[in-house]
Scaffold this active site. Structure first.
Site, PDB file in Angstrom:
ATOM      1  N   LYS A 141       1.831   0.087  -0.022  1.00 54.25           N
ATOM      2  CA  LYS A 141       0.370   0.114   0.126  1.00 54.25           C
ATOM      3  C   LYS A 141      -0.239   1.195  -0.761  1.00 54.25           C
ATOM      4  O   LYS A 141      -1.207   0.946  -1.483  1.00 54.25           O
ATOM      5  CB  LYS A 141      -0.008   0.404   1.586  1.00 54.25           C
ATOM      6  CG  LYS A 141      -1.483   0.780   1.760  1.00 54.25           C
ATOM      7  CD  LYS A 141      -1.837   1.104   3.179  1.00 54.25           C
ATOM      8  CE  LYS A 141      -1.808   2.565   3.543  1.00 54.25           C
ATOM      9  NZ  LYS A 141      -2.961   3.367   3.080  1.00 54.25           N
ATOM     10  N   ASN A 142       0.338   2.394  -0.715  1.00 55.08           N
ATOM     11  CA  ASN A 142      -0.285   3.507  -1.431  1.00 55.08           C
ATOM     12  C   ASN A 142      -0.108   3.410  -2.952  1.00 55.08           C
ATOM     13  O   ASN A 142      -0.770   4.133  -3.699  1.00 55.08           O
ATOM     14  CB  ASN A 142       0.258   4.845  -0.924  1.00 55.08           C
ATOM     15  CG  ASN A 142      -0.364   5.219   0.416  1.00 55.08           C
ATOM     16  OD1 ASN A 142      -1.216   4.507   0.924  1.00 55.08           O
ATOM     17  ND2 ASN A 142       0.074   6.331   0.985  1.00 55.08           N
ATOM     18  N   CYS A 176      -8.891   6.860   7.608  1.00 58.03           N
ATOM     19  CA  CYS A 176      -8.298   7.438   8.817  1.00 58.03           C
ATOM     20  C   CYS A 176      -9.002   8.744   9.185  1.00 58.03           C
ATOM     21  O   CYS A 176      -9.365   9.525   8.308  1.00 58.03           O
ATOM     22  CB  CYS A 176      -6.823   7.768   8.571  1.00 58.03           C
ATOM     23  SG  CYS A 176      -5.723   6.374   8.687  1.00 58.03           S
ATOM     24  N   ARG A 188     -11.097  15.590   4.623  1.00 61.84           N
ATOM     25  CA  ARG A 188     -10.749  14.812   3.422  1.00 61.84           C
ATOM     26  C   ARG A 188     -11.888  14.659   2.420  1.00 61.84           C
ATOM     27  O   ARG A 188     -12.346  13.557   2.131  1.00 61.84           O
ATOM     28  CB  ARG A 188     -10.227  13.433   3.825  1.00 61.84           C
ATOM     29  CG  ARG A 188      -9.028  13.500   4.702  1.00 61.84           C
ATOM     30  CD  ARG A 188      -8.471  12.139   4.983  1.00 61.84           C
ATOM     31  NE  ARG A 188      -7.427  11.762   4.054  1.00 61.84           N
ATOM     32  CZ  ARG A 188      -6.775  10.613   4.112  1.00 61.84           C
ATOM     33  NH1 ARG A 188      -7.085   9.719   4.990  1.00 61.84           N
ATOM     34  NH2 ARG A 188      -5.820  10.358   3.257  1.00 61.84           N
ATOM     35  N   ASP A 233       2.898  11.492   5.549  1.00 62.99           N
ATOM     36  CA  ASP A 233       2.840  10.127   6.096  1.00 62.99           C
ATOM     37  C   ASP A 233       4.076   9.763   6.929  1.00 62.99           C
ATOM     38  O   ASP A 233       4.126   8.681   7.505  1.00 62.99           O
ATOM     39  CB  ASP A 233       2.668   9.103   4.960  1.00 62.99           C
ATOM     40  CG  ASP A 233       1.238   9.109   4.404  1.00 62.99           C
ATOM     41  OD1 ASP A 233       0.371   9.785   4.982  1.00 62.99           O
ATOM     42  OD2 ASP A 233       0.999   8.427   3.383  1.00 62.99           O
ATOM     43  N   ARG A 241      -3.616  -1.858   8.747  1.00 59.86           N
ATOM     44  CA  ARG A 241      -4.033  -1.369   7.429  1.00 59.86           C
ATOM     45  C   ARG A 241      -2.819  -1.048   6.573  1.00 59.86           C
ATOM     46  O   ARG A 241      -2.907  -1.099   5.341  1.00 59.86           O
ATOM     47  CB  ARG A 241      -4.865  -0.085   7.571  1.00 59.86           C
ATOM     48  CG  ARG A 241      -6.233  -0.315   8.164  1.00 59.86           C
ATOM     49  CD  ARG A 241      -7.042   0.949   8.146  1.00 59.86           C
ATOM     50  NE  ARG A 241      -6.924   1.607   6.857  1.00 59.86           N
ATOM     51  CZ  ARG A 241      -6.987   2.906   6.653  1.00 59.86           C
ATOM     52  NH1 ARG A 241      -7.196   3.705   7.674  1.00 59.86           N
ATOM     53  NH2 ARG A 241      -6.859   3.413   5.462  1.00 59.86           N
TER      54      ARG A 241
HETATM   55  C1  UD1 Z   1      -2.937   9.898  -0.280  1.00 62.03           C
HETATM   56  C2  UD1 Z   1      -2.358   8.771   0.543  1.00 62.03           C
HETATM   57  C3  UD1 Z   1      -2.168   9.212   1.993  1.00 62.03           C
HETATM   58  C4  UD1 Z   1      -1.328  10.478   2.038  1.00 62.03           C
HETATM   59  C5  UD1 Z   1      -1.899  11.565   1.121  1.00 62.03           C
HETATM   60  C6  UD1 Z   1      -1.018  12.799   1.017  1.00 62.03           C
HETATM   61  C7  UD1 Z   1      -3.189   6.756  -0.520  1.00 62.03           C
HETATM   62  C8  UD1 Z   1      -4.091   5.580  -0.466  1.00 62.03           C
HETATM   63  N1  UD1 Z   1      -3.247   7.639   0.493  1.00 62.03           N
HETATM   64  O1  UD1 Z   1      -4.207  10.210   0.274  1.00 62.03           O
HETATM   65  O2  UD1 Z   1      -1.514   8.155   2.697  1.00 62.03           O
HETATM   66  O3  UD1 Z   1      -1.294  10.960   3.366  1.00 62.03           O
HETATM   67  O4  UD1 Z   1      -2.065  11.040  -0.210  1.00 62.03           O
HETATM   68  O5  UD1 Z   1       0.243  12.463   0.569  1.00 62.03           O
HETATM   69  O6  UD1 Z   1      -2.395   6.901  -1.429  1.00 62.03           O
HETATM   70  N2  UD1 Z   1      -8.465  17.166  -0.669  1.00 62.03           N
HETATM   71  C9  UD1 Z   1      -9.569  17.941  -0.887  1.00 62.03           C
HETATM   72  N3  UD1 Z   1     -10.420  17.587  -1.893  1.00 62.03           N
HETATM   73  C10 UD1 Z   1     -10.208  16.484  -2.682  1.00 62.03           C
HETATM   74  C11 UD1 Z   1      -9.056  15.707  -2.454  1.00 62.03           C
HETATM   75  C12 UD1 Z   1      -8.189  16.073  -1.427  1.00 62.03           C
HETATM   76  O7  UD1 Z   1      -9.812  18.930  -0.204  1.00 62.03           O
HETATM   77  O8  UD1 Z   1     -11.017  16.208  -3.571  1.00 62.03           O
HETATM   78  C13 UD1 Z   1      -7.533  17.525   0.438  1.00 62.03           C
HETATM   79  C14 UD1 Z   1      -7.552  16.467   1.526  1.00 62.03           C
HETATM   80  O9  UD1 Z   1      -8.608  16.673   2.428  1.00 62.03           O
HETATM   81  C15 UD1 Z   1      -6.199  16.654   2.155  1.00 62.03           C
HETATM   82  C16 UD1 Z   1      -5.319  17.054   0.976  1.00 62.03           C
HETATM   83  O10 UD1 Z   1      -6.205  17.522  -0.031  1.00 62.03           O
HETATM   84  O11 UD1 Z   1      -6.239  17.689   3.086  1.00 62.03           O
HETATM   85  C17 UD1 Z   1      -4.472  15.920   0.420  1.00 62.03           C
HETATM   86  O12 UD1 Z   1      -5.293  14.890  -0.045  1.00 62.03           O
HETATM   87  P1  UD1 Z   1      -4.857  13.870  -1.191  1.00 62.03           P
HETATM   88  O13 UD1 Z   1      -3.549  14.284  -1.779  1.00 62.03           O
HETATM   89  O14 UD1 Z   1      -6.008  13.688  -2.100  1.00 62.03           O
HETATM   90  O15 UD1 Z   1      -4.606  12.545  -0.344  1.00 62.03           O
HETATM   91  P2  UD1 Z   1      -5.244  11.113  -0.543  1.00 62.03           P
HETATM   92  O16 UD1 Z   1      -5.190  10.727  -1.976  1.00 62.03           O
HETATM   93  O17 UD1 Z   1      -6.536  11.015   0.172  1.00 62.03           O
END
Ligand code: UD1
Length: 417
Positions: A22-23, A115, A120, A304, A396
């Site tokens: 999925k990711n 979620c 985030r 995850d 999902r």
């Molecule tokens: C992706 C995955 C999710 C996984 C996560 C971490 C997908 C669709 N989802 O989510 O399943 O749990 O990676 O491995 O691939 N953050 C900020 N600012 C930003 C971006 C992120 O503060 O602009 C923070 C987030 O709030 C979170 C952390 O960084 O606490 C990790 O986020 P990120 O690595 O971006 O995860 P996702 O891409 O949302």
């Protein structure tokens, strides 16, 4: 609303085929926006988030077709607006920002939902795109981004190796003018899958899988056919399912190389995992023991898989400590596991799990995708009947989980609440 009803206590036995990731699939589908010409993806999982993404791609001006695990996407007449109705259900929608800006010089994307596992924000995505010449403003709950001419290559040091941020920037940089250097980039295998797809379309990318990725922008990407990598989180969840039920599963198309941190913790707990010609074989080796787990960016232990290994620790001997460092609110499964007899105490981002001899079935509420998976695992091992409510989260991210588990001996059914 639907729920899963599980009669626990049956050891699982048999073969499970792991679905496409999925990711990986979500960023890859959004990457089709950056490509001029038709793209074909195979090994696409049948999940709610995939259908949501395809709907969004159609609204953005693509034609899409999904049949038997194969998706075709063609960007015929792109438009820049991703509406709130779709974006609110899926945080990954923000991944259209990079490709739309790169192709249209404009994007209007509702602030994402997904979620409920913490704040985030997407500040790191925006800051990095700004360094490439994009300008953002917030209007009516939408992020509106514009740029004059093409995005410009830039030196981008990420404050944190954000997965989605790295993916958005890869797509933007692939079509930018000049060279982009992503420093402290995410190293997740799904980022590598995206970079490999873009490269197959003609992008010039090197360093994927390391924390420094170099992208030399090109003017146009051309369509290609691409097979999506298998889902390492689904695979990890089934490894836990074999262990928690004291069963034995053979996982076909299981990406063990991308699951090293999980496999090594499971082995430390007493789980036996072996790569064979037919797939990855897994069963409980000895008595399970509690271990210490800290979630980290790849190659560390994935957030995850945190909820699922915690379910396993509930039934292990001794005490295990789980530290969540990626998300600030990712312990919503803890009180629910407690309702099944688990002994877990929480202190901020640390959970201390004291193993118990058995869990008992109970009605429990799923709160996010992976928390739902941990409740299903607990239900498979518990004495009596477990009702996992609100399983739309599970749909999902897991392809027909009740069918896959039912086929290897679980007594599990979907019911309307
Ligand atoms: C992706 C995955 C999710 C996984 C996560 C971490 C997908 C669709 N989802 O989510 O399943 O749990 O990676 O491995 O691939 N953050 C900020 N600012 C930003 C971006 C992120 O503060 O602009 C923070 C987030 O709030 C979170 C952390 O960084 O606490 C990790 O986020 P990120 O690595 O971006 O995860 P996702 O891409 O949302």
């Amino acid at each position: 609303m639907e729920k899963l009803v599980i009669e626990g206590g049956r050891p699982l036995a048999g073969t499970v085929r792991i679905s496409g990731s999925k990711n990986a699939a979500l960023p890859l589908l959004f990457a089709a926006l950056a490509v001029d010409g038709p793209v074909t993806f195979t090994n696409v999982p049948r999940l709610r988030d995939i259908h949501t993404t395809l709907k969004l791609l159609e609204i953005l001006g693509c034609t899409t077709a999904f049949d038997q695990g194969t998706v075709r996407v063609d960007t015929v007449g792109l438009t820049p607006e991703a509406p709130y109705d779709l974006v609110k259900t899926m945080r990954a929608s923000v991944l259209c920002l990079g490709p739309l800006l790169a192709r249209l010089g404009e994007a209007r994307v509702a602030l994402p939902g997904g979620c409920a596992i913490g704040a985030r924000p997407v500040d790191l995505h925006l800051k990095a795109l700004e360094a490439m010449g994009a300008v953002f403003e917030l209007e009516d709950g939408y992020i509106r981004g514009t740029c004059q001419g093409r995005l410009r290559g830039a030196h981008i040091p990420f404050d944190f190796p954000t997965v989605g941020g790295t993916e958005n920037l890869l797509m933007a940089a692939a079509l930018a003018e000049g060279e982009t250097l992503l420093v402290n980039a995410a190293r997740e295998p799904e980022v590598v899958d995206l970079a490999n797809f873009l490269a197959a379309c003609g992008a010039k990318i090197s360093g994927q899988g390391t924390s420094i990725i170099r992208v030399e922008g090109v003017e146009r990407l051309a369509g290609c056919a691409y097979r999506i990598m298998p889902d390492r989180i689904e695979a990890g969840t089934f490894l836990c399912a074999a262990a928690i039920t004291d069963g034995e599963l053979l996982l076909e198309d299981c990406p063990l190389g991308e699951l090293e941190a999980v496999a090594s913790k499971l082995r430390e707990m007493g789980v036996w995992i072996e790569e064979t010609a037919g797939g990855v074989l897994c069963r409980r080796g000895t008595e399970l023991v509690g271990v210490n787990v800290t979630t980290l960016p790849f190659p560390g232990f994935p957030t995850d898989m945190q909820a699922q290994i915690m379910a396993l620790m509930c039934l292990a001997k001794g005490t295990g400590v789980v530290k969540e460092t990626i998300f600030e609110n990712r312990f919503m499964h803890v009180p629910e596991l407690g309702r099944m007899g688990a002994r877990i105490s929480l202190d901020g981002r640390t959970a201390v799990v004291r193993g118990v001899a058995g869990l008992t079935g109970a009605p429990v509420m799923a709160s996010d995708l992976r928390a739902s998976a941990s409740l299903v695992l607990a239900g498979l091992a518990a004495r009596g009947t477990t009702h996992v409510q609100r399983i739309y989260h599970l749909d999902r991210g897991y392809e027909r989980i009740e069918n896959k588990l039912g086929a290897v001996g679980a007594v599990i059914r979907r019911e309307r609440e």
